[in-house]
Scaffold this active site. Structure first.
Site, PDB file in Angstrom:
ATOM      1  N   HIS A 119       0.821  -1.241   0.046  1.00 10.92           N
ATOM      2  CA  HIS A 119      -0.040   0.006   0.135  1.00 10.92           C
ATOM      3  C   HIS A 119       1.020   1.290   0.146  1.00 10.92           C
ATOM      4  O   HIS A 119       1.791   1.040   0.540  1.00 10.92           O
ATOM      5  CB  HIS A 119      -0.859  -0.121   1.202  1.00 10.92           C
ATOM      6  CG  HIS A 119      -2.003   0.926   1.009  1.00 10.92           C
ATOM      7  ND1 HIS A 119      -2.033   2.197   1.296  1.00 10.92           N
ATOM      8  CD2 HIS A 119      -3.519   0.973   0.917  1.00 10.92           C
ATOM      9  CE1 HIS A 119      -3.090   2.733   1.314  1.00 10.92           C
ATOM     10  NE2 HIS A 119      -3.905   2.123   0.961  1.00 10.92           N
ATOM     11  N   ASP A 123      -7.979  -5.443  -0.247  1.00  8.17           N
ATOM     12  CA  ASP A 123      -8.554  -6.271  -1.206  1.00  8.17           C
ATOM     13  C   ASP A 123      -8.042  -7.803  -1.103  1.00  8.17           C
ATOM     14  O   ASP A 123      -8.371  -8.813  -1.798  1.00  8.17           O
ATOM     15  CB  ASP A 123      -7.849  -5.958  -2.651  1.00  8.17           C
ATOM     16  CG  ASP A 123      -8.337  -4.455  -3.096  1.00  8.17           C
ATOM     17  OD1 ASP A 123      -9.715  -4.298  -3.014  1.00  8.17           O
ATOM     18  OD2 ASP A 123      -7.700  -3.528  -3.262  1.00  8.17           O
TER      19      ASP A 123
HETATM   20  N1  ACO Z   1       4.263  -7.632  -4.557  1.00  8.12           N
HETATM   21  C1  ACO Z   1       5.746  -7.287  -4.945  1.00  8.12           C
HETATM   22  N2  ACO Z   1       6.322  -6.334  -4.722  1.00  8.12           N
HETATM   23  C2  ACO Z   1       5.792  -5.193  -4.600  1.00  8.12           C
HETATM   24  C3  ACO Z   1       4.323  -5.405  -4.101  1.00  8.12           C
HETATM   25  C4  ACO Z   1       3.606  -6.352  -4.198  1.00  8.12           C
HETATM   26  N3  ACO Z   1       2.177  -6.655  -4.279  1.00  8.12           N
HETATM   27  N4  ACO Z   1       3.953  -3.903  -3.984  1.00  8.12           N
HETATM   28  C5  ACO Z   1       4.919  -3.239  -3.824  1.00  8.12           C
HETATM   29  N5  ACO Z   1       6.335  -4.011  -4.040  1.00  8.12           N
HETATM   30  C6  ACO Z   1       7.375  -3.664  -4.113  1.00  8.12           C
HETATM   31  C7  ACO Z   1       7.932  -2.777  -5.424  1.00  8.12           C
HETATM   32  O1  ACO Z   1       8.231  -3.489  -6.378  1.00  8.12           O
HETATM   33  C8  ACO Z   1       8.921  -1.848  -4.854  1.00  8.12           C
HETATM   34  O2  ACO Z   1      10.086  -2.678  -4.684  1.00  8.12           O
HETATM   35  P1  ACO Z   1      11.639  -1.826  -4.786  1.00  8.12           P
HETATM   36  O3  ACO Z   1      11.684  -1.031  -3.796  1.00  8.12           O
HETATM   37  O4  ACO Z   1      12.495  -3.033  -4.730  1.00  8.12           O
HETATM   38  O5  ACO Z   1      11.463  -0.982  -6.118  1.00  8.12           O
HETATM   39  C9  ACO Z   1       8.442  -1.715  -3.333  1.00  8.12           C
HETATM   40  O6  ACO Z   1       7.740  -2.598  -2.816  1.00  8.12           O
HETATM   41  C10 ACO Z   1       7.899  -0.466  -3.115  1.00  8.12           C
HETATM   42  O7  ACO Z   1       6.590  -0.506  -3.896  1.00  8.12           O
HETATM   43  P2  ACO Z   1       5.984   0.828  -4.765  1.00  8.12           P
HETATM   44  O8  ACO Z   1       5.956   0.149  -6.355  1.00  8.12           O
HETATM   45  O9  ACO Z   1       6.899   2.025  -4.778  1.00  8.12           O
HETATM   46  O10 ACO Z   1       4.783   1.248  -3.824  1.00  8.12           O
HETATM   47  P3  ACO Z   1       3.395   1.827  -4.289  1.00  8.12           P
HETATM   48  O11 ACO Z   1       3.095   2.894  -3.302  1.00  8.12           O
HETATM   49  O12 ACO Z   1       3.946   2.835  -5.728  1.00  8.12           O
HETATM   50  O13 ACO Z   1       2.282   0.942  -4.762  1.00  8.12           O
HETATM   51  C11 ACO Z   1       0.596  -0.399  -4.627  1.00  8.12           C
HETATM   52  C12 ACO Z   1       1.443   0.489  -4.068  1.00  8.12           C
HETATM   53  C13 ACO Z   1       0.202  -0.118  -6.252  1.00  8.12           C
HETATM   54  C14 ACO Z   1      -0.695  -0.914  -3.695  1.00  8.12           C
HETATM   55  C15 ACO Z   1       1.512  -1.749  -5.043  1.00  8.12           C
HETATM   56  O14 ACO Z   1       2.091  -1.951  -3.513  1.00  8.12           O
HETATM   57  C16 ACO Z   1       0.833  -2.883  -5.678  1.00  8.12           C
HETATM   58  O15 ACO Z   1       0.966  -2.802  -6.680  1.00  8.12           O
HETATM   59  N6  ACO Z   1       0.252  -3.858  -4.782  1.00  8.12           N
HETATM   60  C17 ACO Z   1      -0.566  -4.877  -5.544  1.00  8.12           C
HETATM   61  C18 ACO Z   1      -1.834  -4.517  -6.168  1.00  8.12           C
HETATM   62  C19 ACO Z   1      -2.595  -4.252  -5.146  1.00  8.12           C
HETATM   63  O16 ACO Z   1      -3.013  -5.041  -4.149  1.00  8.12           O
HETATM   64  N7  ACO Z   1      -3.572  -3.006  -5.126  1.00  8.12           N
HETATM   65  C20 ACO Z   1      -4.679  -2.720  -4.169  1.00  8.12           C
HETATM   66  C21 ACO Z   1      -4.053  -1.513  -3.172  1.00  8.12           C
HETATM   67  S1  ACO Z   1      -5.256  -0.960  -2.066  1.00  8.12           S
HETATM   68  C22 ACO Z   1      -6.497  -0.240  -2.914  1.00  8.12           C
HETATM   69  O17 ACO Z   1      -6.130   0.400  -3.889  1.00  8.12           O
HETATM   70  C23 ACO Z   1      -7.843  -0.364  -2.622  1.00  8.12           C
END
Ligand code: ACO
Length: 432
Positions: free
Chosen positions: A305, A362
Site C-alpha cells: 500500500h 483487497d
Molecule cells: N508484490 C511485490 N512487490 C511489491 C508489491 C507487491 N504487491 N507492492 C510493492 N512492491 C515492491 C515494489 O516493487 C517496490 O520494490 P523496490 O523498492 O525494490 O522497487 C516496493 O515494494 C515499493 O513499492 P511501490 O511500487 O513503490 O509502491 P507504491 O506505493 O507505488 O504502490 C501498490 C502501491 C500499487 C498498492 C503496490 O503495492 C501494488 O502494486 N500492490 C499490488 C496491487 C494491489 O493490491 N492493489 C490494491 C491496493 S489497495 C487499494 O487500492 C484499494
C-alpha cells in the site's frame, strides 16, 4: 519546531511555510516555489504530495490507523450502518435520529431508475464489464439531473441521496443483464444492503431470503471501503471536480480509476491469483518467487500500500469477517486456505518484511464476496458502491472550500528541443 523550511537552489534562498495537520503531520507549503525559484517540484505518483487540505479521513500508515471524521474504523465493527457512515463522511458529523431517518427515507424513495435510463442497459453487450456499465450509467444519470445546483445545500443532499441509492440499482441491473435475468425492481420495505441483494438475487417468482449476518457483513465491508483519503479514485474525483464538473461526471470518473488492478480491481486480481494456484501448476511458493522477481512484472495482488507500512486495519477486520461468514455458512473455501498460506509466506519473507508490504483491503474482500455469492466481475462494483460516499464527501468538501484552484500538475518535459517541420517528401525513412 520551526514554522518554515529554508531551501537554497541555484543561489536563491526561499523560506517555505510549514503546515501542520490536526493530528500533527507536517507539510512544506511549496505554493510559491516555482514563482520564487523557477524550479518545479518533481514527485511522480504524488507519493510526497499533499494535494489538498481535507477533514474527512485520517490515516497513520506507520501504525495502521484509519479514522473517519476522527472516529477509529474499529468502532464501526459492532454497529454497522453504512448509511449512517455515509452521512458522517459527507456532512462532517454523526447524524441525529431525524437526520438519519430523513436521509434513509430519501434513499428508499430514490432506489428506482428512470425508465428512460433503464433502456440504456440494452445498448451494452451482455458480457460488458460491469465497471464500464457502472461508470457509463452514473454519467448518464447526470443527464437526468440538469436542475441540480451544487451551490444549494438541499439540492446537494437530495442529489447525493439519489446517487447513493441508485448506484446499487444500476449495479444490480448490470448484473441481471449480464446473466440474462429479468430486472427486479427495488423493494421500499428493505434496508439499503438488503435491497441491493434483493435486486441482484430475487426472481419474480422467488424472493431472495436475506440472511441478517450476510447483510451485516456487507454493511461492514461497505463501511470499510467508504473512504481512504487521497487514493487514486478519490484523487480522480477531485481532479475532475476541480474543473467544476458536476457530481455525477466526477463520480463516473472515480469508477474508472477504481477499476484498475493496482487499485480497486485488485480484489478481482487476488481471486484470479488464488484460483490459478488452486487449479494447480503454480504453488504459493512459486507466486511469492514471481512477486519478488522484478523481471516477471508480477506483484503479489492484495499486498502492499502507498500509505500503510503496517497491517492495513481494514484487512484485519475483513479477515475477521471472513472467519465469521465461513463459520456461519458452515462452508470451506480452498481459496481461503491458500490466501492464509500466501500471507504467512509473505510476512515471513525478507523481501516483503524489508519493504513493509502487508495485506491490504483487497486481500480478503473477494473471498467474502465469493462466499456471499457475488460473482467475481462484480467485486470491484461492490467496492465502488462502498466508496461512493467518500467520493461525494470529497467532491462536496472541494466545492465548499473557498479559493479552490483547478488541479493542473506540471511536468518535466523530456521530448525533443525546438524541431522544424519537415515536408512529407523530404522525411527520411524511419530506421529499421
Ligand atoms: N508484490 C511485490 N512487490 C511489491 C508489491 C507487491 N504487491 N507492492 C510493492 N512492491 C515492491 C515494489 O516493487 C517496490 O520494490 P523496490 O523498492 O525494490 O522497487 C516496493 O515494494 C515499493 O513499492 P511501490 O511500487 O513503490 O509502491 P507504491 O506505493 O507505488 O504502490 C501498490 C502501491 C500499487 C498498492 C503496490 O503495492 C501494488 O502494486 N500492490 C499490488 C496491487 C494491489 O493490491 N492493489 C490494491 C491496493 S489497495 C487499494 O487500492 C484499494
Amino acid at each position: 519546531m520551526s514554522d518554515h523550511a529554508t531551501l537554497t537552489v541555484n543561489g536563491i534562498t526561499v523560506e517555505l511555510p510549514i503546515l501542520r495537520g490536526s493530528c500533527g503531520e507536517p507539510a512544506i507549503d511549496i505554493t510559491t516555489l516555482t514563482a520564487q525559484t523557477g524550479y518545479l517540484a518533481y514527485d511522480p505518483g504524488f507519493g510526497n504530495t499533499a494535494s489538498c487540505r481535507s477533514a474527512i479521513t485520517w490515516i497513520d500508515g506507520d501504525h495502521g490507523i484509519l479514522r473517519y471524521r476522527g472516529i477509529p474504523i474499529e468502532q464501526f465493527a459492532t454497529k454497522p450502518n453504512f448509511v449512517e457512515v455515509a452521512w458522517l463522511l459527507i456532512f462532517g458529523r454523526l447524524p441525529t435520529t431525524p437526520e438519519l431517518k430523513d436521509f434513509s427515507a430519501k434513499l428508499t424513495a430514490n432506489a428506482h431508475l428512470h425508465e428512460g435510463l433503464r433502456h440504456h442497459f440494452e445498448g451494452f453487450p451482455v458480457d460488458a464489464p460491469p465497471m464500464a456499465i457502472l461508470s457509463a450509467m452514473i454519467n448518464a444519470k447526470g443527464c437526468f439531473e440538469d436542475d441540480f445546483l451544487s451551490s444549494d445545500d438541499q439540492q446537494f443532499e437530495d442529489a447525493a441521496a439519489r446517487l447513493i441509492s441508485k448506484v446499487r440499482t444500476i449495479a444490480a441491473y448490470a448484473y441481471r443483464r449480464a446473466k440474462g435475468l429479468p430486472v427486479i425492481y427495488p423493494d421500499p420495505k428493505l434496508r439499503y444492503i438488503a435491497n441491493m441483494l434483493h435486486m441482484m438475487f430475487s426472481m419474480p417468482y422467488d424472493q431472495y431470503v436475506i440472511d441478517p449476518d450476510i447483510e451485516a457483513a456487507l454493511n461492514l465491508i461497505f463501511i470499510l471501503h467508504a473512504d481512504h483519503e487521497q487514493n487514486c479514485s478519490t484523487a480522480t474525483v477531485r481532479m475532475v471536480g476541480s474543473s467544476h464538473a458536476n457530481l455525477f461526471a466526477s463520480a463516473a470518473a472515480g469508477v474508472c480509476a477504481l477499476w484498475g488492478p493496482l487499485h480497486g480491481g485488485a480484489n478481482v486480481a487476488v481471486i484470479d491469483m488464488l484460483e490459478a494456484i488452486h487449479r494447480g501448476g503454480l504453488s504459493p511458493e512459486d507466486v511469492i518467487r514471481r512477486a519478488k522477481d522484478k523481471s516477471s512484472g508480477f506483484r503479489l495482488m492484495g499486498f502492499g500500500h502507498r500509505v500503510y507500512k503496517n497491517y492495513d486495519p481494514r484487512a484485519t477486520m475483513l479477515r475477521d469477517i471472513s472467519e465469521r461468514i465461513f463459520t456461519k455458512l458452515n462452508r470451506q473455501d480452498p481459496l481461503l486456505d491458500i490466501a492464509r498460506k500466501l500471507e504467512a509466506l509473505a510476512l515471513a519473507d525478507p523481501y516483503f518484511v524489508e519493504r513493509r508490504l502487508y495485506p491490504n483491503v483487497d486481500f480478503y474482500s473477494g473471498i467474502i464476496f465469493r462466499a456471499i455469492g457475488i460473482p467475481t466481475d462484480m467485486f470491484t462494483v461492490m467496492f465502488a458502491i462502498g466508496r461512493l460516499p467518500g467520493w461525494i464527501a470529497h467532491w462536496k468538501e472541494q466545492h465548499d472550500q473557498p479559493g479552490g484552484r483547478i488541479a493542473r500538475p506540471r511536468q518535466v518535459y523530456t521530448g525533443p528541443d525546438l524541431t522544424n517541420y519537415t515536408p512529407i517528401d523530404q522525411r527520411p525513412a524511419p530506421a529499421g
